[in-house]
Scaffold this motif. Structure first.
Motif, PDB file in Angstrom:
ATOM      1  N   LEU A   1       0.820  -1.221   0.000  1.00 22.75           N
ATOM      2  CA  LEU A   1       0.000   0.000   0.000  1.00 22.75           C
ATOM      3  C   LEU A   1       0.852   1.268   0.000  1.00 22.75           C
ATOM      4  O   LEU A   1       0.487   2.270   0.620  1.00 22.75           O
ATOM      5  CB  LEU A   1      -0.942  -0.003   1.216  1.00 22.75           C
ATOM      6  CG  LEU A   1      -2.033  -1.077   1.209  1.00 22.75           C
ATOM      7  CD1 LEU A   1      -2.761  -1.122   2.540  1.00 22.75           C
ATOM      8  CD2 LEU A   1      -3.022  -0.838   0.074  1.00 22.75           C
TER       9      LEU A   1
ATOM     10  N   ASP B   1       1.125   3.434  -2.167  1.00 24.18           N
ATOM     11  CA  ASP B   1       0.446   4.568  -2.806  1.00 24.18           C
ATOM     12  C   ASP B   1      -0.663   5.164  -1.923  1.00 24.18           C
ATOM     13  O   ASP B   1      -1.342   6.104  -2.350  1.00 24.18           O
ATOM     14  CB  ASP B   1      -0.156   4.134  -4.143  1.00 24.18           C
ATOM     15  CG  ASP B   1      -1.168   3.000  -3.990  1.00 24.18           C
ATOM     16  OD1 ASP B   1      -1.067   2.238  -3.008  1.00 24.18           O
ATOM     17  OD2 ASP B   1      -2.046   2.873  -4.857  1.00 24.18           O
ATOM     18  N   LYS B   2      -0.818   4.658  -0.701  1.00 24.37           N
ATOM     19  CA  LYS B   2      -1.915   5.117   0.161  1.00 24.37           C
ATOM     20  C   LYS B   2      -1.431   5.952   1.347  1.00 24.37           C
ATOM     21  O   LYS B   2      -2.207   6.248   2.257  1.00 24.37           O
ATOM     22  CB  LYS B   2      -2.708   3.923   0.692  1.00 24.37           C
ATOM     23  CG  LYS B   2      -3.332   3.052  -0.398  1.00 24.37           C
ATOM     24  CD  LYS B   2      -4.352   3.823  -1.226  1.00 24.37           C
ATOM     25  CE  LYS B   2      -5.020   2.925  -2.257  1.00 24.37           C
ATOM     26  NZ  LYS B   2      -5.971   3.663  -3.121  1.00 24.37           N
TER      27      LYS B   2
ATOM     28  N   SER C   1      -3.591   8.920   2.045  1.00 24.24           N
ATOM     29  CA  SER C   1      -5.038   8.670   2.093  1.00 24.24           C
ATOM     30  C   SER C   1      -5.526   8.657   3.538  1.00 24.24           C
ATOM     31  O   SER C   1      -4.774   8.375   4.465  1.00 24.24           O
ATOM     32  CB  SER C   1      -5.372   7.332   1.443  1.00 24.24           C
ATOM     33  OG  SER C   1      -4.997   7.315   0.083  1.00 24.24           O
TER      34      SER C   1
ATOM     35  N   GLN D   1     -11.178   6.578   2.941  1.00 20.10           N
ATOM     36  CA  GLN D   1     -10.922   6.424   1.508  1.00 20.10           C
ATOM     37  C   GLN D   1     -10.425   5.021   1.155  1.00 20.10           C
ATOM     38  O   GLN D   1     -10.179   4.735  -0.011  1.00 20.10           O
ATOM     39  CB  GLN D   1      -9.896   7.471   1.060  1.00 20.10           C
ATOM     40  CG  GLN D   1     -10.371   8.909   1.234  1.00 20.10           C
ATOM     41  CD  GLN D   1      -9.278   9.924   0.961  1.00 20.10           C
ATOM     42  OE1 GLN D   1      -8.155   9.803   1.445  1.00 20.10           O
ATOM     43  NE2 GLN D   1      -9.607  10.931   0.162  1.00 20.10           N
ATOM     44  N   LEU D   2     -10.288   4.169   2.144  1.00 19.40           N
ATOM     45  CA  LEU D   2      -9.739   2.827   1.938  1.00 19.40           C
ATOM     46  C   LEU D   2     -10.815   1.763   2.094  1.00 19.40           C
ATOM     47  O   LEU D   2     -11.790   1.942   2.827  1.00 19.40           O
ATOM     48  CB  LEU D   2      -8.627   2.551   2.964  1.00 19.40           C
ATOM     49  CG  LEU D   2      -7.482   3.565   3.037  1.00 19.40           C
ATOM     50  CD1 LEU D   2      -6.536   3.189   4.172  1.00 19.40           C
ATOM     51  CD2 LEU D   2      -6.734   3.646   1.713  1.00 19.40           C
TER      52      LEU D   2
ATOM     53  N   GLN E   1      -7.893  -2.909   2.944  1.00 26.09           N
ATOM     54  CA  GLN E   1      -6.771  -1.968   2.995  1.00 26.09           C
ATOM     55  C   GLN E   1      -6.589  -1.407   4.399  1.00 26.09           C
ATOM     56  O   GLN E   1      -5.463  -1.280   4.892  1.00 26.09           O
ATOM     57  CB  GLN E   1      -6.998  -0.839   1.986  1.00 26.09           C
ATOM     58  CG  GLN E   1      -6.860  -1.288   0.538  1.00 26.09           C
ATOM     59  CD  GLN E   1      -7.306  -0.215  -0.447  1.00 26.09           C
ATOM     60  OE1 GLN E   1      -8.134   0.646  -0.126  1.00 26.09           O
ATOM     61  NE2 GLN E   1      -6.772  -0.263  -1.658  1.00 26.09           N
TER      62      GLN E   1
END
Length: 246
Positions: A131, A133-134, A137, A141-142, A146
């Motif tokens: 993860l 790229d999170k 976030s 939003q997950l 996640q």
């Protein structure tokens, strides 16, 4: 020198409102071993796990963790507790913090890590759980899967010696379960003890070195994972597996 068993139960009983949840439990958990605790609902699985983490106090008997008989004083010490990493059914991420800040908060507050050090560790663990790229976030939003993987990464930020998972997939949709179980399997290493309470018996068969079957507050059977599935002579296990696997 590290004790051979990072977690030991000696005649542990837990009583709530006159009802015995745990009955004279004797158990020793070895280093670098992956355990699955299973059994019917109400058998005491989660209570046993919560006793290890100090979320429940025992009524009688003793628990040794990392060679120390534990009580309120040990569990009140944040540095001692940091050696015990627990992942719950619910993800319990801070909703007002993004993923990166969720991960670095405890290491900075409890372990006094500098922010750059904590960020470097967080980025490494985000890559491990897939993860990266999170980081910016927010939890809402997950997906559920996640969020649970982030909760696992947050647990590992404290570099615990003992990993505890209390039915970590029970709050997830079926499509998210596999990704979380794969992460758990990847993170259980030889220098940690991992104890998982779960009903995912297919996962247990692949993951566990040892299975503990609990029934009515006792450890009804314990042994190698493969042997558990051949316990046709034990009516309790046969009934439990029949209900789970079918």
């Amino acid at each position: 020198m590290a004790p051979p068993h990072p977690v030991k139960f000696c005649s542990v009983t837990k009583t709530i409102d006159g009802h015995e949840i745990l009955r004279s439990i004797d158990a020793a958990f070895a280093w670098g071993t992956k355990y699955v605790i299973c059994g019917p609902s109400g058998s005491g699985k989660s209570t046993l796990l919560r006793c290890i983490n100090g979320l429940e106090t025992v009524t009688s008997g003793t628990i040794e963790i990392l060679g120390t008989k534990v009580g309120k004083r040990q569990f009140a010490d944040p540095k001692f507790r940091s050696k015990l990493g627990m992942v719950f059914q619910k993800f319990s991420l801070y909703p007002h913090l993004n993923v990166l800040d969720n991960l670095i908060l405890a290491p900075m507050k409890v372990l006094r890590q500098l922010r750059p050090t904590a960020i470097a560790k967080a980025e490494e663990l985000l890559a491990t759980v897939g993860l990266s790229d999170k980081a910016s976030s927010f939890p809402h939003q997950l997906s559920g899967g996640q969020q649970q993987r982030i909760a696992i990464a947050r647990c590992l930020m404290m570099d615990p010696s003992i990993l505890l998972f209390d039915e970590p997939t029970s709050a997830l949709d079926p499509e998210n379960i596999k990704e979380v179980l794969e992460v758990i399997a990847k993170l259980a290493t030889s220098d940690r003890t991992a104890i998982v309470v779960t009903h995912e018996m297919g996962f247990a068969r692949k993951f566990a070195d040892t299975i503990m079957f609990m029934d009515n507050g006792t450890i009804g059977w314990q042994g190698p994972a493969e042997e558990f599935y051949s316990q046709a002579q034990d009516e309790r296990i046969k009934r439990f597996l029949g209900g789970i696997l079918h």
